[in-house]
Design an enzyme around this catalytic site. Structure first.
Site, PDB file in Angstrom:
ATOM      1  CD  GLN A  79      -2.711   1.354   2.432  1.00  0.00           C
ATOM      2  OE1 GLN A  79      -2.158   1.724   3.464  1.00  0.00           O
ATOM      3  NE2 GLN A  79      -4.009   1.114   2.355  1.00  0.00           N
ATOM      4  CB  CYS A 109      -4.056   7.628   6.290  1.00  0.00           C
ATOM      5  SG  CYS A 109      -3.088   8.158   7.713  1.00  0.00           S
ATOM      6  N   GLY A 210     -13.321  -3.505   9.739  1.00  0.00           N
ATOM      7  CA  GLY A 210     -13.734  -2.822  10.965  1.00  0.00           C
ATOM      8  C   GLY A 210     -14.351  -3.738  11.984  1.00  0.00           C
ATOM      9  CG  ASP A 211     -15.354  -2.461  14.812  1.00  0.00           C
ATOM     10  OD1 ASP A 211     -14.238  -1.940  15.019  1.00  0.00           O
ATOM     11  OD2 ASP A 211     -16.390  -1.805  14.653  1.00  0.00           O
ATOM     12  N   GLY A 233      -7.607  -6.250  11.127  1.00  0.00           N
ATOM     13  CA  GLY A 233      -6.472  -5.460  11.573  1.00  0.00           C
ATOM     14  C   GLY A 233      -6.164  -5.720  13.034  1.00  0.00           C
TER      15      GLY A 233
HETATM   16  C1  LIG Z   1      -2.201   0.810  14.292  1.00  0.00           C
HETATM   17  C2  LIG Z   1      -3.013   0.927  13.044  1.00  0.00           C
HETATM   18  C3  LIG Z   1      -2.404   1.325  11.865  1.00  0.00           C
HETATM   19  C4  LIG Z   1      -3.141   1.418  10.680  1.00  0.00           C
HETATM   20  N1  LIG Z   1      -2.488   1.738   9.526  1.00  0.00           N
HETATM   21  C5  LIG Z   1      -3.162   1.701   8.343  1.00  0.00           C
HETATM   22  C6  LIG Z   1      -2.474   1.877   7.111  1.00  0.00           C
HETATM   23  O1  LIG Z   1      -1.243   2.047   7.053  1.00  0.00           O
HETATM   24  N2  LIG Z   1      -3.217   1.845   5.961  1.00  0.00           N
HETATM   25  C7  LIG Z   1      -4.587   1.646   5.972  1.00  0.00           C
HETATM   26  O2  LIG Z   1      -5.221   1.623   4.914  1.00  0.00           O
HETATM   27  N3  LIG Z   1      -5.244   1.447   7.130  1.00  0.00           N
HETATM   28  C8  LIG Z   1      -4.574   1.453   8.306  1.00  0.00           C
HETATM   29  N4  LIG Z   1      -5.230   1.184   9.459  1.00  0.00           N
HETATM   30  C9  LIG Z   1      -6.676   0.847   9.411  1.00  0.00           C
HETATM   31  C10 LIG Z   1      -6.864  -0.682   9.339  1.00  0.00           C
HETATM   32  O3  LIG Z   1      -6.379  -1.208   8.126  1.00  0.00           O
HETATM   33  C11 LIG Z   1      -8.350  -1.067   9.485  1.00  0.00           C
HETATM   34  O4  LIG Z   1      -9.080  -0.596   8.373  1.00  0.00           O
HETATM   35  C12 LIG Z   1      -8.976  -0.519  10.762  1.00  0.00           C
HETATM   36  O5  LIG Z   1      -8.117  -0.691  11.871  1.00  0.00           O
HETATM   37  C13 LIG Z   1     -10.320  -1.194  11.076  1.00  0.00           C
HETATM   38  O6  LIG Z   1     -10.173  -2.586  11.137  1.00  0.00           O
HETATM   39  P1  LIG Z   1      -9.949  -3.415  12.526  1.00  0.00           P
HETATM   40  O7  LIG Z   1     -11.100  -3.088  13.427  1.00  0.00           O
HETATM   41  O8  LIG Z   1      -9.931  -4.851  12.062  1.00  0.00           O
HETATM   42  O9  LIG Z   1      -8.653  -2.956  13.098  1.00  0.00           O
HETATM   43  C14 LIG Z   1      -4.527   1.119  10.669  1.00  0.00           C
HETATM   44  C15 LIG Z   1      -5.136   0.750  11.855  1.00  0.00           C
HETATM   45  C16 LIG Z   1      -4.401   0.632  13.035  1.00  0.00           C
HETATM   46  C17 LIG Z   1      -5.101   0.200  14.288  1.00  0.00           C
END
Ligand SMILES: Cc1cc2nc3c(=O)[nH]c(=O)nc-3n(C[C@H](O)[C@H](O)[C@H](O)COP(=O)(O)O)c2cc1C
Length: 338
Positions: A79, A109, A210-211, A233
């Site tokens: 990415q 972001c 998400g989540d 994530g």
């Molecule tokens: C520590 C952290 C860093 C992240 N960095 C990126 C990133 O570099 N690029 C991106 O598209 N999303 C980034 N995200 C968003 C995640 O890819 C994801 O969409 C978001 O955390 C929701 O999913 P989750 O609930 O499974 O964590 C980041 C999230 C976290 C928590």
């Protein structure tokens, strides 16, 4: 339950349709390899942490180091983020030269430093500019191009459906939608109905984000949205076995809960993987974070995490956790809340 159907990004098969979401400062080569090893055969695609197009095109060593991946990591997506079209095209070409399977553009972001320079979620407020960017990058690439974005800038400007349709028309092969707005950051819960609206509106695969922190959550989010796949994530940061747990649930199998010994073994492996990439200072910091997130839910784990958080070297940390190995089976408890 989660769809058993693999998803296709162009001619690339993602099977199962479970994606390790990009996370800055987390999804480096060591972490991606660890997750694949903890959930063998259950991670369909891994995505790198985001890499600056400025860094790549100005030959910044750190950005170029972030491009590295192991031959076992395929299929893998890298990415990139930024706001300038010419630079994005140049950076995409650099990324493609690594032999990566997919190039992904970050459009979600929320961090001010990124947004102020026209990148990340700011692109959701400049849809025509984004369209020109996607078309220009698409012309440059022979590997598939994907786009990851949030539902919109804020509640009043939700535009994920419009962005997804524009992206499809511009030749994007898959979209990943994090069901929150930029303004929400990580608060509240992701809106999987909006992810469902995107799914209804386009023909390309839609991966929801998400989540998703358990097999049950995966099932529920898929049922709400009808998405073609799931990106995971934070759930993977706490539980790198989660992909295996979800895949087992799809197959109707029960997945053995990770034991304390298993989690300690994973920490040792993570240390070895980190050592291949970083000096000890970085390794020990990342290992400490991982240990604090994964060592939960057994007698004494709170005290152990406290002790771990005070360690200053990887050797010290692994020596401390070794004291918890071979706990009696009753205490090798399943992953329960700490
Ligand atoms: C520590 C952290 C860093 C992240 N960095 C990126 C990133 O570099 N690029 C991106 O598209 N999303 C980034 N995200 C968003 C995640 O890819 C994801 O969409 C978001 O955390 C929701 O999913 P989750 O609930 O499974 O964590 C980041 C999230 C976290 C928590």
């Amino acid at each position: 339950m989660v769809s058993e159907k693999p998803l296709s990004i162009g001619s690339l098969r993602i099977d199962p349709p479970l994606v390790l979401a990009p996370m800055s400062g987390v999804t480096d080569m060591a972490f991606r390899r660890l997750v694949r090893e903890c959930s063998p055969g259950a991670v369909g695609l891994v995505v790198s942490e985001f890499i600056s197009i400025e860094g790549l095109t100005r030959n910044d060593l750190r950005s170029h180091r972030m491009l590295r991946f192991h031959p076992d990591e395929h299929p893998i997506s890298i990415q990139i983020f930024g706001g300038e079209i010419d630079r994005m095209v140049e950076a995409a070409a650099i990324v493609q030269q690594t032999g990566v399977d997919v190039v992904d553009i970050n459009c979600g972001c929320p961090v001010p430093k990124v947004v102020k320079r026209g990148g990340g979620a700011e692109l959701l407020r400049r849809v025509q500019h984004l369209e020109r960017m996607l078309r220009a990058v698409r012309r440059e690439l022979s590997v598939p191009l994907t786009l990851k974005f949030r539902t919109g800038w804020d509640e009043e400007s939700i535009n994920c459906v419009e962005v997804a349709q524009m992206a499809e028309a511009a030749g994007v092969a898959m979209v990943m939608v994090h069901g929150r707005t930029r303004v929400q950051l990580y608060t509240g819960s992701a809106d999987w109905e909006l992810i469902g609206a995107v799914k209804q509106a386009v023909g390309i695969p839609v991966v929801g984000s998400g989540d998703v922190t358990s097999a049950a959550a995966a099932h529920e989010r898929l049922a709400i949205s009808g998405a073609d796949g799931l990106a995971i994530g934070r759930g993977a940061m706490e539980n790198p076995w989660l992909f295996g747990e979800i895949a087992a649930a799809v197959a109707g199998d029960t997945h053995p809960a990770s034991t304390v010994d298993g989690r300690i073994a994973a920490l040792r492996r993570y240390r070895a993987l980190l050592d291949e990439q970083y000096p000890e200072k970085v390794t020990s910091a990342r290992l400490r974070g991982m240990a604090c997130r994964t060592l939960k839910g057994f007698p004494g784990s709170a005290a152990l995490r406290e002790a771990v958080s005070r360690t200053r070297s990887s050797d010290d940390l692994l020596a401390i956790v070794a004291g918890f190995e071979a706990l009696p089976p009753a205490q090798q408890s399943a992953r329960t809340a700490a």
